[in-house]
Design a protein around this motif. Structure first.
Motif, PDB file in Angstrom:
ATOM      1  N   SER A 188       0.648  -1.112   0.065  1.00 46.54           N
ATOM      2  CA  SER A 188      -0.036   0.151   0.106  1.00 46.54           C
ATOM      3  C   SER A 188       0.809   1.350  -0.109  1.00 46.54           C
ATOM      4  CB  SER A 188      -0.957   0.153   1.137  1.00 46.54           C
ATOM      5  OG  SER A 188      -0.093   0.084   2.473  1.00 46.54           O
TER       6      SER A 188
ATOM      7  N   ARG B 285      -9.143  -5.835   0.086  1.00 41.65           N
ATOM      8  CA  ARG B 285      -9.598  -5.408  -1.023  1.00 41.65           C
ATOM      9  C   ARG B 285      -8.661  -4.295  -1.544  1.00 41.65           C
ATOM     10  NH1 ARG B 285     -16.052  -4.913  -0.750  1.00 41.65           N
ATOM     11  NH2 ARG B 285     -16.263  -7.039   0.379  1.00 41.65           N
ATOM     12  N   ALA B 286      -8.541  -3.311  -0.618  1.00 39.90           N
ATOM     13  CA  ALA B 286      -7.633  -2.116  -0.812  1.00 39.90           C
ATOM     14  C   ALA B 286      -6.464  -2.746  -1.438  1.00 39.90           C
ATOM     15  CB  ALA B 286      -7.713  -1.207   0.104  1.00 39.90           C
ATOM     16  N   LYS B 289      -5.860  -3.659  -4.673  1.00 41.77           N
ATOM     17  CA  LYS B 289      -5.924  -2.745  -5.875  1.00 41.77           C
ATOM     18  C   LYS B 289      -4.849  -2.075  -5.938  1.00 41.77           C
ATOM     19  CE  LYS B 289     -10.780  -1.977  -5.563  1.00 41.77           C
ATOM     20  NZ  LYS B 289     -11.635  -1.269  -4.821  1.00 41.77           N
ATOM     21  N   SER B 290      -3.780  -2.034  -4.893  1.00 40.59           N
ATOM     22  CA  SER B 290      -2.640  -0.971  -4.575  1.00 40.59           C
ATOM     23  C   SER B 290      -1.623  -1.777  -5.555  1.00 40.59           C
ATOM     24  CB  SER B 290      -2.298  -0.764  -3.161  1.00 40.59           C
ATOM     25  OG  SER B 290      -1.915  -1.865  -2.552  1.00 40.59           O
ATOM     26  N   ARG B 296      -2.016  -5.138 -17.182  1.00 36.81           N
ATOM     27  CA  ARG B 296      -2.873  -4.308 -16.606  1.00 36.81           C
ATOM     28  C   ARG B 296      -2.535  -3.107 -16.873  1.00 36.81           C
ATOM     29  NH1 ARG B 296      -5.722  -3.510 -11.460  1.00 36.81           N
ATOM     30  NH2 ARG B 296      -3.866  -3.964 -10.730  1.00 36.81           N
ATOM     31  N   GLU B 302      -3.695   2.785  -7.120  1.00 38.46           N
ATOM     32  CA  GLU B 302      -4.534   3.002  -6.137  1.00 38.46           C
ATOM     33  C   GLU B 302      -4.203   3.144  -4.588  1.00 38.46           C
ATOM     34  OE1 GLU B 302      -8.818   2.116  -6.178  1.00 38.46           O
ATOM     35  OE2 GLU B 302      -8.380   1.637  -8.536  1.00 38.46           O
TER      36      GLU B 302
END
Ligand SMILES: Nc1ncnc2c1ncn2[C@@H]1O[C@H](COP(=O)(O)OP(=O)(O)OP(=O)(O)O)[C@@H](O)[C@H]1O
Ligand SMILES: Nc1ncnc2c1ncn2[C@@H]1O[C@H](COP(=O)(O)OP(=O)(O)OP(=O)(O)O)[C@@H](O)[C@H]1O
Ligand code: SF4
Ligand SMILES: [Mg+2]
Ligand SMILES: [Mg+2]
Lengths: 333, 356
Positions: A188, B285-286, B289-290, B296, B302
């Motif tokens: 992240s 989920r986050a 997506k990161s 892709r 994100e």
């Protein structure tokens, strides 16, 4: 004209094996590498662990002396400069390190760390100017100016990497060699740093030589890519094309080995077998031939040159050619 | 002898295996007999006593690993992965760490009640580690070969000779091992240092391998080789693996089950396939997506806003709520429980079935 032009660069490290061995041995960390990098461009650098990526990056920013070859930066041959003349040029060449923990001096505050970079290059004449500049840089990379008085250990990995980026930016570089700047970070936080590097590039027209293991990240960041194997560039060209139809058998294996999030994606994986060769005693001929699934006898004899196999695509393989024959038929297990 | 192990050759299983340290009573249930648990952590609480009052680091973590099973522990930096791993063989420095509750059953014996002598016998022999930081785990003044030899002398004295060292190094994919054994750690690349640590961990033939980010410094082809090696070990020696990683891609490659940790708590646990195809918790989920994926095309990644809450600074209610894209007012007040949403699947979010 390109910002950076590297020609036939080689770096060797002597290895002292034993007192009775007459012949000195060398690690051929980087072997005859040439490439160009334009202002504001990102070039990705991938390759097996130990293939010489860090060494190449360090040679480019002159943290180590190349054994042979030339590095031209902004049209100036760096080797021709005397130490005094080198400093203003070096300022334009910065590096961000892989290890956000080891690369910051733990005894210095953030202000001192970034201030040091400003001092060396005489970029802040007064204390106030320095403080203001540090505050500005911290703000720029998403930290608070108040963080200036804290020590590296008080920050998370992602924040430390931001400090490293602020330090690199302090010297107002044109080119930053990013040596796996996010591989030690959380996914992240990786995204935050990658987005930051992207924004900084747009704002300042920075060029990056971006070293990473993560091909997906490289594909995201750079239009051009260099694939290294055992100290040499084995494939170079447009990232999208290379990721879609790799021409060199090593690149094919590399791309097939990228772990995918989609567990049901059915794909053919090339698992390389055989021993990873040593850069101390590199194989004869093509460095990849002992592990290459499609090697022919001459691969063990002749070193393949990096040649243009199609417009804008280079590969160092006797059997690679412009059509995608190999990508579709060769070497898939 | 396990001489001449080669990455591409099947592993020879005529080694004395499993060696010792397999204490514990008779298996109680049918399932246990078929798949005895190597590790069962129950409601583990760990605190750090650094400041005026103790700060919790792990807050009721429960997880188990069957023999031959591979469990991935994922989560952001600071979420407590390494602390969980080190706790297993009681390797946390106490103080500042304090085991504040729970049980850690290694081969059905509680590590929290073991004597120092008993702990020494399980370390290395039953549970062995690949540590996150090579600089800490490797002795800088000892040559690579000597480090492996030291481990062998301690745990498999009968195999403590240079040939075995070389074959172990070759096994983990270190090129020219007969030359490399004379190198000091700083002369090895990051990836080679990691493989050296892996060789040291495997030298003792452990029942449970705890690998803390063992492939971060490796490129994907070597990573694929190491994963292949781990899969072979699991298949043929029935070794269990606790793999700590932040690379979700690895999960799909090797894990049977995944445990996601956030701020000292498990927030999701599921079979690997299930988690990758249907992540339930908003954080998972986050996270998915990161990461960029090959082929892709996304203009911008994100990123999850903000960062992991600092120790001792965990938000009230759901600990993820300040960063959560689907948080509701109630999330900042009520701490959600880890609830079963399907067989073998637990999620700590009451809104797991609301798509973001
Ligand atoms: N100071 C040194 N002395 C001797 N050998 C060295 C030195 N630095 C690097 N090497 C050797 O040079 C080769 C290339 O190392 P380098 O660190 O550039 O690899 P890399 O591609 O960055 O690998 P990684 O992906 O693992 O970081 C390796 O074989 C390494 O052992
Ligand atoms: N010896 C220690 N003293 C005080 N705090 C500690 C100690 N070791 C770890 N911590 C803290 O405990 C928390 C959990 O740390 P841990 O190392 O388990 O994180 P992690 O999930 O492994 O993160 P990473 O991905 O960065 O390795 C962190 O906030 C860390 O700062
Ligand atoms: S409980 Fe609320 S804040 Fe926490 S993850 Fe679920 S929706 Fe988000
Ligand atoms: Mg490197
Ligand atoms: Mg950790």
């Amino acid at each position: 004209m390109s910002l950076l032009s590297v020609r036939s660069l080689s770096v060797r490290f002597p290895v002292l094996r034993s007192w009775w061995r007459a012949r000195a041995l060398f690690v051929h960390a980087v072997d005859d590498v040439s490439f160009e990098l334009a202002a504001g461009e990102t070039v990705g650098l991938v390759g097996e662990s130990g293939c010489g990526k860090t060494t190449l990056g360090r040679a480019v920013v002159r943290l180590i002396e190349p054994t042979a070859g030339a590095i031209e930066f902004g049209g100036i041959d760096l080797a021709s400069l005397r130490p005094g003349q080198l400093r203003p040029v070096r300022r334009r060449l910065q590096m961000i390190f892989q290890d956000p923990y080891g690369s910051l001096n733990p005894c210095l505050t953030v202000e001192q760390i970034i201030g040091e970079a400003l001092d060396i290059h005489g970029l802040a004449r007064t204390r106030e100017a320095l403080r203001a500049r540090v505050g500005f840089l911290l703000d720029h990379v998403g930290l608070a100016p108040a963080d200036a008085r804290r020590y590296p250990r008080e920050f998370s990995g992602g924040q430390r990497q931001r400090i490293g980026i602020a330090r690199a930016l302090a010297a107002e570089p044109q080119l930053i060699v990013c040596d796996e700047p996010v591989s030690a970070l959380d996914v992240s936080v990786q995204a935050q740093i990658v987005n930051l590097l992207h924004d900084l590039q747009r704002e300042h027209g920075l060029a990056y030589l971006f070293i990473a293991h993560d091909l997906a990240l490289i594909e995201h960041l750079s239009r051009r890519i260099l694939v290294m194997y055992l100290g040499r560039v084995v494939e170079a060209g447009d990232t999208k094309m290379i990721c879609r139809t790799p021409a060199h058998p090593y690149t094919q294996a590399l791309i097939s080995a990228v772990p995918r999030l989609d567990p049901v994606a059915n794909r053919r994986r090339i698992v390389l077998t055989g021993e990873v060769p040593s850069p101390i005693t590199p194989p004869s001929g093509c460095g990849f031939h002992p592990r290459c699934p499609i090697a022919e006898p001459r691969c063990g004899r002749e070193v393949p040159a990096l040649r243009e196999i199609a417009s804008g695509r280079w590969a160092a393989c006797h059997l690679a050619w412009g059509g995608n024959r190999m990508a579709t038929t060769g070497g898939v297990v | 002898m396990t001489r001449g192990c080669n990455a591409e050759r099947p592993i020879q299983t005529d080694a004395p295996w499993p060696a010792t340290g397999l204490a514990g009573g008779a298996p109680s249930t049918q399932r246990e007999r078929e798949n005895p648990r190597v590790l069962e952590i129950e409601n583990l609480r760990i605190e750090f006593e650094t400041g005026a009052q103790p700060v919790p680091v792990l807050d009721g973590v429960s997880l188990d690993i069957g023999s031959g099973e591979t469990v991935c522990l994922v989560g952001e930096s600071g979420s407590g992965k390494t602390v969980t791993a080190l706790a297993i063989a009681r390797l946390l420095p106490c103080p500042p760490a304090r085991y504040a509750g729970g049980r850690i059953l290694v081969n059905r014996r509680d590590a929290l009640r073991m004597s120092a002598r008993e702990l020494r016998t399980i370390r290395g022999r039953v549970v062995s580690y690949v540590f996150q930081d090579p600089a800490v785990a490797l002795n800088p003044v000892l040559r690579a070969g000597a480090q492996v030899l030291e481990t062998l002398a301690l745990h498999r004295p009968e195999a403590a000779h240079t040939d075995e060292v070389i074959s172990l190094l070759r096994w983990v994919g270190i090129p020219a091992p007969e030359l490399r054994i004379r190198d000091y750690p700083h002369q090895l690349s990051g990836g080679m240092q990691q493989r050296l640590m892996l060789a040291m961990a495997l030298a003792s033939h452990p029942r449970l391998l705890v690998a803390d980010e063992p492939t971060t410094a490796l490129d994907v082809t070597v990573q694929a080789q190491i994963l292949e090696l781990l899969r072979a070990l699991r298949r043929q020696l029935n070794m269990s693996i606790l793999l700590i990683t932040h690379n979700l891609g690895l999960v799909g490659e090797i894990a049977d089950r995944v445990v996601v940790l956030y701020a000292g708590q498990i927030i999701e646990e599921a079979p690997a396939r299930e988690l990758l195809s249907h992540p339930r918790h908003p954080y998972t989920r986050a996270l998915m997506k990161s990461v960029p994926e090959l082929g892709r095309d996304v203009p911008r990644l994100e990123a999850i806003p903000g960062s992991v809450p600092r120790l001792g600074d965990w938000p009230a209610g759901c600990r993820f709520h300040p960063r959560c894209p689907v948080a509701r007012p109630g999330c900042s007040r009520e701490a959600p429980a880890l609830a079963s949403v399907a067989p073998h699947q637990r999620v700590r979010c009451p809104f797991w079935d609301h798509a973001p």
